[in-house]
Design a protein around this motif. Structure first.
Motif, PDB file in Angstrom:
ATOM      1  N   GLY A  14      -7.912 -47.667 -53.009  1.00 63.99           N
ATOM      2  CA  GLY A  14      -7.937 -49.040 -52.540  1.00 63.99           C
ATOM      3  C   GLY A  14      -7.460 -49.218 -51.109  1.00 63.99           C
ATOM      4  N   VAL A  15      -6.967 -48.153 -50.481  1.00 60.42           N
ATOM      5  CA  VAL A  15      -6.480 -48.217 -49.104  1.00 60.42           C
ATOM      6  C   VAL A  15      -7.565 -47.683 -48.176  1.00 60.42           C
ATOM      7  CG1 VAL A  15      -4.723 -47.403 -47.486  1.00 60.42           C
ATOM      8  CG2 VAL A  15      -4.093 -47.928 -49.851  1.00 60.42           C
ATOM      9  N   LYS A  16      -7.815 -48.429 -47.086  1.00 63.63           N
ATOM     10  CA  LYS A  16      -8.784 -47.997 -46.080  1.00 63.63           C
ATOM     11  C   LYS A  16      -8.029 -47.522 -44.846  1.00 63.63           C
ATOM     12  CE  LYS A  16     -11.161 -51.918 -46.700  1.00 63.63           C
ATOM     13  NZ  LYS A  16     -12.126 -52.972 -46.352  1.00 63.63           N
ATOM     14  N   PRO A  38     -18.749 -40.654 -51.666  1.00 62.50           N
ATOM     15  CA  PRO A  38     -18.197 -40.231 -50.376  1.00 62.50           C
ATOM     16  C   PRO A  38     -16.804 -40.800 -50.116  1.00 62.50           C
ATOM     17  CG  PRO A  38     -19.792 -41.974 -50.042  1.00 62.50           C
ATOM     18  CD  PRO A  38     -19.816 -41.640 -51.519  1.00 62.50           C
ATOM     19  N   VAL A  39     -15.986 -40.042 -49.401  1.00 61.36           N
ATOM     20  CA  VAL A  39     -14.681 -40.515 -48.949  1.00 61.36           C
ATOM     21  C   VAL A  39     -14.869 -41.493 -47.787  1.00 61.36           C
ATOM     22  CG1 VAL A  39     -12.550 -39.782 -47.788  1.00 61.36           C
ATOM     23  CG2 VAL A  39     -13.415 -38.485 -49.737  1.00 61.36           C
ATOM     24  N   PHE A  40     -15.838 -41.191 -46.908  1.00 60.09           N
ATOM     25  CA  PHE A  40     -16.084 -42.039 -45.734  1.00 60.09           C
ATOM     26  C   PHE A  40     -16.883 -43.270 -46.123  1.00 60.09           C
ATOM     27  CE2 PHE A  40     -14.857 -38.266 -43.512  1.00 60.09           C
ATOM     28  CZ  PHE A  40     -14.316 -38.729 -42.316  1.00 60.09           C
ATOM     29  N   PRO A 105      -5.798 -38.714 -51.618  1.00 56.06           N
ATOM     30  CA  PRO A 105      -7.203 -38.395 -51.879  1.00 56.06           C
ATOM     31  C   PRO A 105      -8.030 -39.567 -52.401  1.00 56.06           C
ATOM     32  CG  PRO A 105      -5.801 -37.421 -53.550  1.00 56.06           C
ATOM     33  CD  PRO A 105      -4.892 -37.971 -52.498  1.00 56.06           C
ATOM     34  N   GLY A 106      -7.386 -40.626 -52.853  1.00 57.18           N
ATOM     35  CA  GLY A 106      -8.111 -41.801 -53.316  1.00 57.18           C
ATOM     36  C   GLY A 106      -8.434 -42.794 -52.213  1.00 57.18           C
ATOM     37  N   ALA A 107      -7.879 -42.587 -51.011  1.00 60.62           N
ATOM     38  CA  ALA A 107      -8.127 -43.505 -49.896  1.00 60.62           C
ATOM     39  C   ALA A 107      -9.559 -43.382 -49.406  1.00 60.62           C
ATOM     40  CB  ALA A 107      -7.148 -43.210 -48.753  1.00 60.62           C
ATOM     41  N   SER A 108     -10.039 -44.434 -48.771  1.00 60.88           N
ATOM     42  CA  SER A 108     -11.344 -44.422 -48.124  1.00 60.88           C
ATOM     43  C   SER A 108     -11.121 -44.278 -46.628  1.00 60.88           C
ATOM     44  CB  SER A 108     -12.094 -45.724 -48.407  1.00 60.88           C
ATOM     45  OG  SER A 108     -12.371 -45.829 -49.784  1.00 60.88           O
ATOM     46  N   LEU A 109     -12.010 -43.517 -45.965  1.00 56.68           N
ATOM     47  CA  LEU A 109     -11.852 -43.245 -44.542  1.00 56.68           C
ATOM     48  C   LEU A 109     -12.911 -43.937 -43.700  1.00 56.68           C
ATOM     49  CD1 LEU A 109     -11.042 -39.422 -44.449  1.00 56.68           C
ATOM     50  CD2 LEU A 109      -9.457 -41.347 -44.318  1.00 56.68           C
ATOM     51  N   VAL A 110     -12.484 -44.339 -42.510  1.00 56.58           N
ATOM     52  CA  VAL A 110     -13.364 -44.835 -41.462  1.00 56.58           C
ATOM     53  C   VAL A 110     -13.139 -43.906 -40.275  1.00 56.58           C
ATOM     54  CG1 VAL A 110     -13.845 -46.731 -39.872  1.00 56.58           C
ATOM     55  CG2 VAL A 110     -13.243 -47.223 -42.265  1.00 56.58           C
ATOM     56  N   GLY A 111     -14.158 -43.137 -39.917  1.00 61.72           N
ATOM     57  CA  GLY A 111     -14.058 -42.211 -38.793  1.00 61.72           C
ATOM     58  C   GLY A 111     -14.546 -42.873 -37.521  1.00 61.72           C
ATOM     59  N   LEU A 112     -13.728 -42.800 -36.472  1.00 57.43           N
ATOM     60  CA  LEU A 112     -14.065 -43.414 -35.195  1.00 57.43           C
ATOM     61  C   LEU A 112     -13.957 -42.360 -34.101  1.00 57.43           C
ATOM     62  CD1 LEU A 112     -12.008 -46.670 -35.790  1.00 57.43           C
ATOM     63  CD2 LEU A 112     -14.467 -46.357 -36.124  1.00 57.43           C
ATOM     64  N   LYS A 113     -15.110 -41.877 -33.655  1.00 58.59           N
ATOM     65  CA  LYS A 113     -15.146 -40.838 -32.625  1.00 58.59           C
ATOM     66  C   LYS A 113     -15.048 -41.495 -31.251  1.00 58.59           C
ATOM     67  CE  LYS A 113     -18.042 -37.318 -30.509  1.00 58.59           C
ATOM     68  NZ  LYS A 113     -19.386 -36.757 -30.396  1.00 58.59           N
ATOM     69  N   VAL A 114     -14.024 -41.126 -30.484  1.00 55.14           N
ATOM     70  CA  VAL A 114     -13.876 -41.651 -29.129  1.00 55.14           C
ATOM     71  C   VAL A 114     -13.875 -40.548 -28.076  1.00 55.14           C
ATOM     72  CG1 VAL A 114     -12.682 -43.770 -29.794  1.00 55.14           C
ATOM     73  CG2 VAL A 114     -11.364 -41.718 -29.281  1.00 55.14           C
ATOM     74  N   PHE A 115     -13.592 -39.323 -28.478  1.00 53.93           N
ATOM     75  CA  PHE A 115     -13.545 -38.224 -27.524  1.00 53.93           C
ATOM     76  C   PHE A 115     -14.919 -37.586 -27.411  1.00 53.93           C
ATOM     77  CE2 PHE A 115      -9.091 -38.541 -28.839  1.00 53.93           C
ATOM     78  CZ  PHE A 115      -8.503 -38.675 -27.595  1.00 53.93           C
ATOM     79  N   ALA A 116     -15.478 -37.656 -26.220  1.00 57.00           N
ATOM     80  CA  ALA A 116     -16.813 -37.135 -25.969  1.00 57.00           C
ATOM     81  C   ALA A 116     -16.771 -35.648 -25.672  1.00 57.00           C
ATOM     82  CB  ALA A 116     -17.441 -37.872 -24.795  1.00 57.00           C
TER      83      ALA A 116
END
Length: 169
Positions: A14-16, A38-40, A105-116
């Motif tokens: 339930g945690v993002k 998916p986790v993401f 392991p139950g959390a959901s992930l939001v991946g934010l790529k900022v490093f090019a």
């Protein structure tokens, strides 16, 4: 396994959690839950790299894995042979298999790529990623894997102001 004061398992369900780092493939096996989901829940690229640009992803993989890696994707054990990732001057016996499970392991992930990979990143990339995490994904936690030295005023640099706004939101 983490437990609360009553002995109940804490999984992060339930945690993002958003993380701001370099890039990775969010569909790799370590980010698929035992039930196949998916986790993401989201992955965005603010780096300016052209689509398909290679990224080593070491920082992102480490951050995402420590948070919510799955050691049983699709219900099958997932091993990593770390003998393939060490300095050849200090070899490990092969195979040297490990399994990785994140602290939540139950959390959901939001991946934010900022490093090019092809160009340096900018302060505006960080600010945009922070704002996106709050407005678009309503995350509970933002893990920021970067640092800086805003001069002359740490409290009024754009990233600090974006973080303050994220906390208020």
């Amino acid at each position: 396994q983490v437990r609360d004061g009553n002995g109940q398992s804490i999984t992060g369900k339930g945690v993002k959690v958003a993380f701001i780092a370099d890039g990775l493939d969010p569909a790799i096996q370590g980010f698929i839950r035992p039930d196949g989901s998916p986790v993401f829940i989201d992955y965005q690229d603010f780096s300016g790299d052209p689509a398909g640009t290679f990224t080593a992803g070491g920082e992102a993989f480490g951050d995402a894995s420590s948070i919510a890696a799955q050691d049983l994707p699709n219900g099958k054990p997932l091993n990593f042979d770390i003998s393939q990732f060490v300095n050849p001057a200090h070899p490990l016996p092969a195979p040297c298999n490990i399994r990785i499970r994140g602290m939540a392991p139950g959390a959901s992930l939001v991946g934010l790529k900022v490093f090019a990979s092809s160009i340096p990143t900018t302060t505006s990339n960080f600010v945009q990623a922070i704002e996106y995490a709050v407005i678009h994904d309503d995350v509970d936690v933002i893990n920021e894997s970067f640092g800086g030295n805003p001069f002359p005023d740490n409290a009024n640099d754009p990233i600090s102001l974006a973080n303050d706004a994220a906390v208020r939101a």
